[in-house]
Design a protein around this motif. Structure first.
Motif, mmCIF file in Angstrom:
data_model
loop_
_atom_site.group_PDB
_atom_site.id
_atom_site.type_symbol
_atom_site.label_atom_id
_atom_site.label_comp_id
_atom_site.label_asym_id
_atom_site.label_seq_id
_atom_site.Cartn_x
_atom_site.Cartn_y
_atom_site.Cartn_z
ATOM 1 N N LEU A 319 0.833 -1.203 0.000
ATOM 2 C CA LEU A 319 0.000 0.000 0.000
ATOM 3 C C LEU A 319 0.870 1.257 0.000
ATOM 4 N N SER A 320 1.872 1.266 0.850
ATOM 5 C CA SER A 320 2.778 2.425 0.919
ATOM 6 C C SER A 320 3.545 2.619 -0.384
ATOM 7 N N SER A 321 3.878 1.498 -1.036
ATOM 8 C CA SER A 321 4.630 1.608 -2.293
ATOM 9 C C SER A 321 3.801 2.295 -3.376
ATOM 10 N N MET A 372 -8.065 2.497 -3.718
ATOM 11 C CA MET A 372 -7.983 3.958 -3.709
ATOM 12 C C MET A 372 -6.562 4.425 -4.033
ATOM 13 N N ALA A 373 -5.577 3.694 -3.533
ATOM 14 C CA ALA A 373 -4.177 4.070 -3.767
ATOM 15 C C ALA A 373 -3.795 3.907 -5.235
ATOM 16 N N ASP A 376 -5.431 6.697 -7.327
ATOM 17 C CA ASP A 376 -4.696 7.965 -7.186
ATOM 18 C C ASP A 376 -3.416 7.944 -8.015
ATOM 19 N N LEU A 377 -2.722 6.804 -7.980
ATOM 20 C CA LEU A 377 -1.465 6.684 -8.718
ATOM 21 C C LEU A 377 -1.698 6.783 -10.226
ATOM 22 N N LEU A 378 -2.739 6.110 -10.709
ATOM 23 C CA LEU A 378 -3.017 6.142 -12.151
ATOM 24 C C LEU A 378 -3.390 7.548 -12.619
ATOM 25 N N VAL A 379 -4.133 8.246 -11.794
ATOM 26 C CA VAL A 379 -4.498 9.627 -12.147
ATOM 27 C C VAL A 379 -3.238 10.494 -12.237
ATOM 28 N N LYS A 380 -2.321 10.307 -11.295
ATOM 29 C CA LYS A 380 -1.063 11.070 -11.318
ATOM 30 C C LYS A 380 -0.235 10.729 -12.557
ATOM 31 N N LEU A 381 -0.190 9.431 -12.898
ATOM 32 C CA LEU A 381 0.558 9.022 -14.090
ATOM 33 C C LEU A 381 -0.094 9.586 -15.353
ATOM 34 N N ALA A 382 -1.425 9.590 -15.369
ATOM 35 C CA ALA A 382 -2.145 10.108 -16.543
ATOM 36 C C ALA A 382 -1.824 11.584 -16.773
ATOM 37 N N THR A 421 -16.834 -5.156 -6.808
ATOM 38 C CA THR A 421 -15.504 -4.559 -6.983
ATOM 39 C C THR A 421 -15.459 -3.709 -8.244
ATOM 40 N N ILE A 422 -16.003 -4.258 -9.332
ATOM 41 C CA ILE A 422 -15.973 -3.546 -10.612
ATOM 42 C C ILE A 422 -16.842 -2.293 -10.561
ATOM 43 N N CYS A 423 -18.003 -2.423 -9.947
ATOM 44 C CA CYS A 423 -18.944 -1.298 -9.924
ATOM 45 C C CYS A 423 -18.399 -0.094 -9.158
ATOM 46 N N ILE A 424 -17.673 -0.397 -8.060
ATOM 47 C CA ILE A 424 -17.178 0.722 -7.247
ATOM 48 C C ILE A 424 -15.716 1.048 -7.538
#
Length: 430
Positions: A319-321, A372-373, A376-382, A421-424
């Motif tokens: 998670l921290s990574s 959630m982590a 957030d990471l994918l949005v930052k990469l995008a 899982t997919i829906c949320i």
């Protein structure tokens, strides 16, 4: 009166044949029957007040006492020799124990007529089996260690870039080892299907140059432990009539296993492997429950209690990574799904799969934190892409891969869980 006298004489008299058997006879079925007769005579003399005042007792009692002492001495020597035979290398303990069971009346006799000698026999057996089984498990563990396939190190984390994991030829792509074992369950699930299989025979595996993830060795060691414990518990209860012997006998073997397991767990960074071990312990608890053998209840609980904190610690490293990932080193000018996304999806699918039959709410909460982590990471990469369209395509590709892996990995077993899982999972784009 005549019948009473006849009965009295029969109960108190010591026939010559009885003396011959007790003094010179071998310990066999006839000896067992003669011991029972001797026991009755001893009890008769001790219990009947008329006997104690009779003149006949003065003649008979010394002979009965002599026979008691001789029987005790012979039994002690006989049983101790049987126990020492257990120490011989390559002895099949269970077969030898079964052969000793037919002499269990000797133990009853000692309990009733020579408590101090019984205590010595009891102590000798505990000491022998403690040492023998401790040595067996120590040797088995040493053999297992040669078969261990290392899966994950402290750097094998979801958000760590491939360049920093130290794998040869890993720049620019996910190492095969990490992809196939660290984050994906794959065939490792088979260890749960093989839960009832006999323990591994190390020298056969070594001869075939076979290596196994630690959970396979863990299952094998624990299977050997529960089977050996079951056998020992039943024998102790049957032969000695004391279940309490087990804890004294198994204190050594359990310490040997504990020390090895604690050392392995301290250096284990394989979250999937740890979760598999948690499930293995649960299955072994069910096996022991079905056998109605309670002797390892506290041990299995203790192992389970040590596995969960380690799992949480390793999970939190993952998670921290993700939360602390270096965006600049992770980013690649490519809209295809990122290798971290594949890692996350395979890792999540693996843990969901392993949670299907258990419904562990705490694990679900941790997976939500992980989701959630990664989002957030994918949005930052995008945002590293200069054009909005590229950003959107990148996100869609990554979300699409995630959903595809989750469906393939766990849909059959967890359709409801996966739908949720997919829906949320990624409300921003779905």
């Amino acid at each position: 009166a005549e019948s009473k006298l006849s009965k009295f004489v029969e109960d108190i008299i010591v026939p010559p044949r009885m003396i011959d058997i007790i003094v010179d006879g071998e310990v066999n079925d006839e000896y067992m029957k003669t011991l029972e007769i001797l026991s009755k005579k001893i009890k008769f003399i001790e219990a009947d007040s008329m006997v104690k005042t009779s003149k006949a007792l003065k003649d008979v009692q010394p002979e009965v006492e002599r026979l008691r002492q001789k029987a005790v001495s012979k039994i002690f020597e006989f049983i101790i020799q049987k126990f020492y035979a257990l120490r011989k290398p390559k002895t099949n303990i269970q077969i030898l124990q079964q052969s000793v069971l037919k002499y269990k009346y000797t133990i009853v006799f000692l309990k009733e007529h020579a408590k101090e000698i019984y205590a010595e026999v009891r102590t000798a057996y505990i000491d022998t089996m403690n040492k023998v089984l401790s040595a067996h498990f120590r040797a088995y563990i040493q053999a297992l260690e040669k078969l261990q396939l290392d899966i994950a190190t402290s750097t094998d984390l979801l958000g760590v870039e491939t360049r920093s994991t130290g794998y040869l030829f890993s720049i620019g792509k996910e190492p095969l080892k990490a992809r196939s074992s660290v984050f994906a369950l794959g065939e490792r699930i088979n260890v749960l299907k093989d839960i009832e299989q006999p323990a591994l025979i190390p020298h056969i595996s070594e001869a075939k140059s076979q290596k196994y993830p630690y959970e396979v060795l863990f299952r094998s060691l624990q299977k050997l432990l529960i089977d050996t414990a079951t056998s020992e518990y039943l024998f102790s209860d049957d032969f000695f009539g004391e279940e309490s012997l087990f804890q004294d006998i198994f204190a050594g073997p359990i310490q040997v296993v504990d020390e090895y397991f604690d050392a392995v767990l301290l250096n284990c960074y394989d979250a999937i492997g740890i979760m598999l071990m948690i499930r293995i312990i649960h299955q072994h608890q069910l096996i022991m429950f079905k056998r109605r053998i309670p002797c390892l209840d506290s041990y299995l609980d203790k192992v389970n209690m040590s596995l969960w904190p380690r799992f949480k610690m390793v999970f939190d490293l993952h998670l921290s990574s993700l939360r602390n990932a270096n965006i600049k080193t992770l980013w690649e000018d490519d809209v295809h799904p990122h290798y971290v996304t594949r890692r996350y999806a395979e890792f999540t699918a693996s843990l969901v799969h392993l949670n299907v039959e258990y419904g562990d709410g705490q694990l679900d909460l941790n997976l939500e934190r992980l989701r959630m982590a990664i989002e957030d990471l994918l949005v930052k990469l995008a945002k590293m892409f200069p054009k909005p369209k590229m950003q959107t395509v990148f996100l869609i590709n990554n979300y699409d891969l995630t959903i595809a892996i989750l469906k393939v990995g766990t849909f059959e077993l967890a359709s409801v869980t996966i739908q949720n899982t997919i829906c949320i999972a990624f409300p921003n784009l779905l």
